[in-house]
Design an enzyme around this catalytic site. Structure first.
Site, PDB file in Angstrom:
ATOM      1  N   LYS A  14       0.830  -1.219   0.000  1.00  0.00           N
ATOM      2  CA  LYS A  14       0.000   0.000   0.000  1.00  0.00           C
ATOM      3  C   LYS A  14       0.862   1.265   0.000  1.00  0.00           C
ATOM      4  O   LYS A  14       0.601   2.197  -0.749  1.00  0.00           O
ATOM      5  CB  LYS A  14      -0.939   0.025   1.229  1.00  0.00           C
ATOM      6  CG  LYS A  14      -1.893  -1.151   1.315  1.00  0.00           C
ATOM      7  CD  LYS A  14      -2.903  -0.999   2.457  1.00  0.00           C
ATOM      8  CE  LYS A  14      -2.298  -1.029   3.850  1.00  0.00           C
ATOM      9  NZ  LYS A  14      -1.718  -2.329   4.239  1.00  0.00           N
ATOM     10  N   ARG A  89      -9.718   0.683   8.934  1.00  0.00           N
ATOM     11  CA  ARG A  89      -9.321  -0.677   9.313  1.00  0.00           C
ATOM     12  C   ARG A  89     -10.414  -1.410  10.084  1.00  0.00           C
ATOM     13  O   ARG A  89     -10.220  -2.587  10.429  1.00  0.00           O
ATOM     14  CB  ARG A  89      -8.079  -0.610  10.195  1.00  0.00           C
ATOM     15  CG  ARG A  89      -6.748  -0.864   9.466  1.00  0.00           C
ATOM     16  CD  ARG A  89      -5.642  -0.687  10.489  1.00  0.00           C
ATOM     17  NE  ARG A  89      -4.413  -1.345  10.232  1.00  0.00           N
ATOM     18  CZ  ARG A  89      -3.343  -0.777   9.651  1.00  0.00           C
ATOM     19  NH1 ARG A  89      -3.430   0.433   9.168  1.00  0.00           N
ATOM     20  NH2 ARG A  89      -2.225  -1.435   9.539  1.00  0.00           N
ATOM     21  N   ARG A 128      11.531  -6.356   5.053  1.00  0.00           N
ATOM     22  CA  ARG A 128      11.439  -4.919   5.315  1.00  0.00           C
ATOM     23  C   ARG A 128      11.992  -4.577   6.695  1.00  0.00           C
ATOM     24  O   ARG A 128      12.605  -3.535   6.890  1.00  0.00           O
ATOM     25  CB  ARG A 128       9.966  -4.484   5.199  1.00  0.00           C
ATOM     26  CG  ARG A 128       9.760  -2.992   5.374  1.00  0.00           C
ATOM     27  CD  ARG A 128       8.350  -2.591   4.998  1.00  0.00           C
ATOM     28  NE  ARG A 128       7.432  -2.677   6.118  1.00  0.00           N
ATOM     29  CZ  ARG A 128       6.122  -2.425   6.038  1.00  0.00           C
ATOM     30  NH1 ARG A 128       5.576  -2.100   4.894  1.00  0.00           N
ATOM     31  NH2 ARG A 128       5.352  -2.506   7.098  1.00  0.00           N
ATOM     32  N   ARG A 134      11.250  -0.362  11.980  1.00  0.00           N
ATOM     33  CA  ARG A 134       9.952  -0.457  12.649  1.00  0.00           C
ATOM     34  C   ARG A 134       9.939  -1.651  13.585  1.00  0.00           C
ATOM     35  O   ARG A 134      10.170  -2.780  13.164  1.00  0.00           O
ATOM     36  CB  ARG A 134       8.835  -0.612  11.599  1.00  0.00           C
ATOM     37  CG  ARG A 134       8.493   0.682  10.904  1.00  0.00           C
ATOM     38  CD  ARG A 134       7.432   0.498   9.845  1.00  0.00           C
ATOM     39  NE  ARG A 134       6.201  -0.155  10.320  1.00  0.00           N
ATOM     40  CZ  ARG A 134       5.086  -0.226   9.622  1.00  0.00           C
ATOM     41  NH1 ARG A 134       5.032   0.335   8.410  1.00  0.00           N
ATOM     42  NH2 ARG A 134       4.029  -0.843  10.101  1.00  0.00           N
ATOM     43  N   ARG A 146      -0.286  -8.985  13.410  1.00  0.00           N
ATOM     44  CA  ARG A 146      -0.846  -7.931  12.545  1.00  0.00           C
ATOM     45  C   ARG A 146      -1.721  -8.545  11.453  1.00  0.00           C
ATOM     46  O   ARG A 146      -2.781  -8.015  11.128  1.00  0.00           O
ATOM     47  CB  ARG A 146       0.285  -7.094  11.927  1.00  0.00           C
ATOM     48  CG  ARG A 146       0.928  -6.168  12.955  1.00  0.00           C
ATOM     49  CD  ARG A 146       2.281  -5.674  12.512  1.00  0.00           C
ATOM     50  NE  ARG A 146       2.214  -4.838  11.335  1.00  0.00           N
ATOM     51  CZ  ARG A 146       3.260  -4.599  10.535  1.00  0.00           C
ATOM     52  NH1 ARG A 146       4.440  -5.128  10.786  1.00  0.00           N
ATOM     53  NH2 ARG A 146       3.116  -3.830   9.489  1.00  0.00           N
TER      54      ARG A 146
HETATM   55  P1  AMP Z   1       0.617   0.616   9.098  1.00  0.00           P
HETATM   56  O1  AMP Z   1       1.762   1.527   8.868  1.00  0.00           O
HETATM   57  O2  AMP Z   1      -0.604   0.982   8.305  1.00  0.00           O
HETATM   58  O3  AMP Z   1       0.996  -0.837   8.944  1.00  0.00           O
HETATM   59  O4  AMP Z   1       0.192   0.795  10.622  1.00  0.00           O
HETATM   60  C1  AMP Z   1       1.066   0.490  11.690  1.00  0.00           C
HETATM   61  C2  AMP Z   1       0.291   0.348  12.980  1.00  0.00           C
HETATM   62  O5  AMP Z   1      -0.339   1.593  13.313  1.00  0.00           O
HETATM   63  C3  AMP Z   1      -0.835  -0.670  12.961  1.00  0.00           C
HETATM   64  O6  AMP Z   1      -0.396  -1.988  13.217  1.00  0.00           O
HETATM   65  C4  AMP Z   1      -1.732  -0.136  14.094  1.00  0.00           C
HETATM   66  O7  AMP Z   1      -1.161  -0.421  15.357  1.00  0.00           O
HETATM   67  C5  AMP Z   1      -1.634   1.361  13.881  1.00  0.00           C
HETATM   68  N1  AMP Z   1      -2.647   1.839  12.927  1.00  0.00           N
HETATM   69  C6  AMP Z   1      -2.418   2.378  11.683  1.00  0.00           C
HETATM   70  N2  AMP Z   1      -3.571   2.698  11.083  1.00  0.00           N
HETATM   71  C7  AMP Z   1      -4.556   2.347  11.935  1.00  0.00           C
HETATM   72  C8  AMP Z   1      -5.973   2.400  11.877  1.00  0.00           C
HETATM   73  N3  AMP Z   1      -6.609   2.883  10.795  1.00  0.00           N
HETATM   74  N4  AMP Z   1      -6.671   1.947  12.956  1.00  0.00           N
HETATM   75  C9  AMP Z   1      -6.056   1.480  14.040  1.00  0.00           C
HETATM   76  N5  AMP Z   1      -4.725   1.367  14.155  1.00  0.00           N
HETATM   77  C10 AMP Z   1      -3.971   1.811  13.121  1.00  0.00           C
END
Ligand code: AMP
Length: 193
Positions: A14, A89, A128, A134, A146
């Protein structure tokens, strides 16, 4: 406005595709993950609260991310449109997004869902993790959590957008350019259609 929900499990591509799409279509990129990592880095109250949830691979509360997105949309009302990456989400987030956009006289144009098998996701995220810095990419247990959170709480949104005839599935394995072309074709067909 052209408002894209770029959807898919962690590691589906994404972020990579968002960068290319925003350049091509002149959109604003709204990644809740990026915003939350910025808050963590700046050690804001929100960042400190979210840290343990993020590092364990769990979701932060709906009201937190909905508030963030609402603010960003309101700050950019003159934009051509938005790419939502990693948001919504949950069903509550999707409903809130529809409401916020409707209040601004617009809506989600399409949900582009990147489809990648679970084993490939784990391999990509472990790879990654070697350079992303991260904590949530660093070990297999967190990565699997996740993906399981995605399967339990997020994947239902395919039905949510299908019911609005807005879901388009895109096979997310191939070169970055191949996948970008498929995404672009899907966007161009809704724009003319
Ligand atoms: P991402 O970079 O999209 O993989 O997000 C990393 C982490 O941020 C996720 O595993 C969640 O802990 C948190 N997070 C990101 N976007 C959301 C969302 N829309 N709702 C809830 N938690 C989020």
């Amino acid at each position: 406005m052209l408002n894209l929900v770029l959807f898919g499990p962690p590691g589906a591509g994404k972020g990579t595709q968002s960068e290319k799409l925003l350049e091509k279509y002149g959109l604003i990129h709204l990644s809740t993950g990026d915003i939350l990592r910025g808050e963590m880095k700046a050690e804001t109250e929100l960042g400190l609260k979210a840290k343990s949830l993020i590092e364990a691979g769990n979701l932060v509360p709906d009201e937190v991310v909905i508030g963030m997105i609402d603010n960003k949309i309101s700050e950019n009302l003159n934009a051509k449109g938005f790419i939502f990456d990693g948001f919504p989400r949950t069903q509550a987030q999707a409903e809130a997004l529809d409401k916020v956009l409707e209040e601004k006289g617009t809506g989600v144009s399409v949900m582009l869902s990147l489809e990648v098998a679970e084993e490939e996701l784990v391999n990509r995220l472990l790879e990654r993790g070697k350079y992303s810095g991260r904590a949530d990419d660093a070990n297999e247990e967190t990565i699997k959590n996740r993906i399981s959170v995605y399967n339990k709480e997020t994947s239902v949104l395919v039905d949510y957008y299908s019911a609005q005839s807005k879901h388009v599935g895109i096979y997310g394995v191939g070169t970055i350019d191949e996948i970008f072309e498929k995404l672009s074709n899907a966007i161009d067909s809704i724009q003319v259609g």
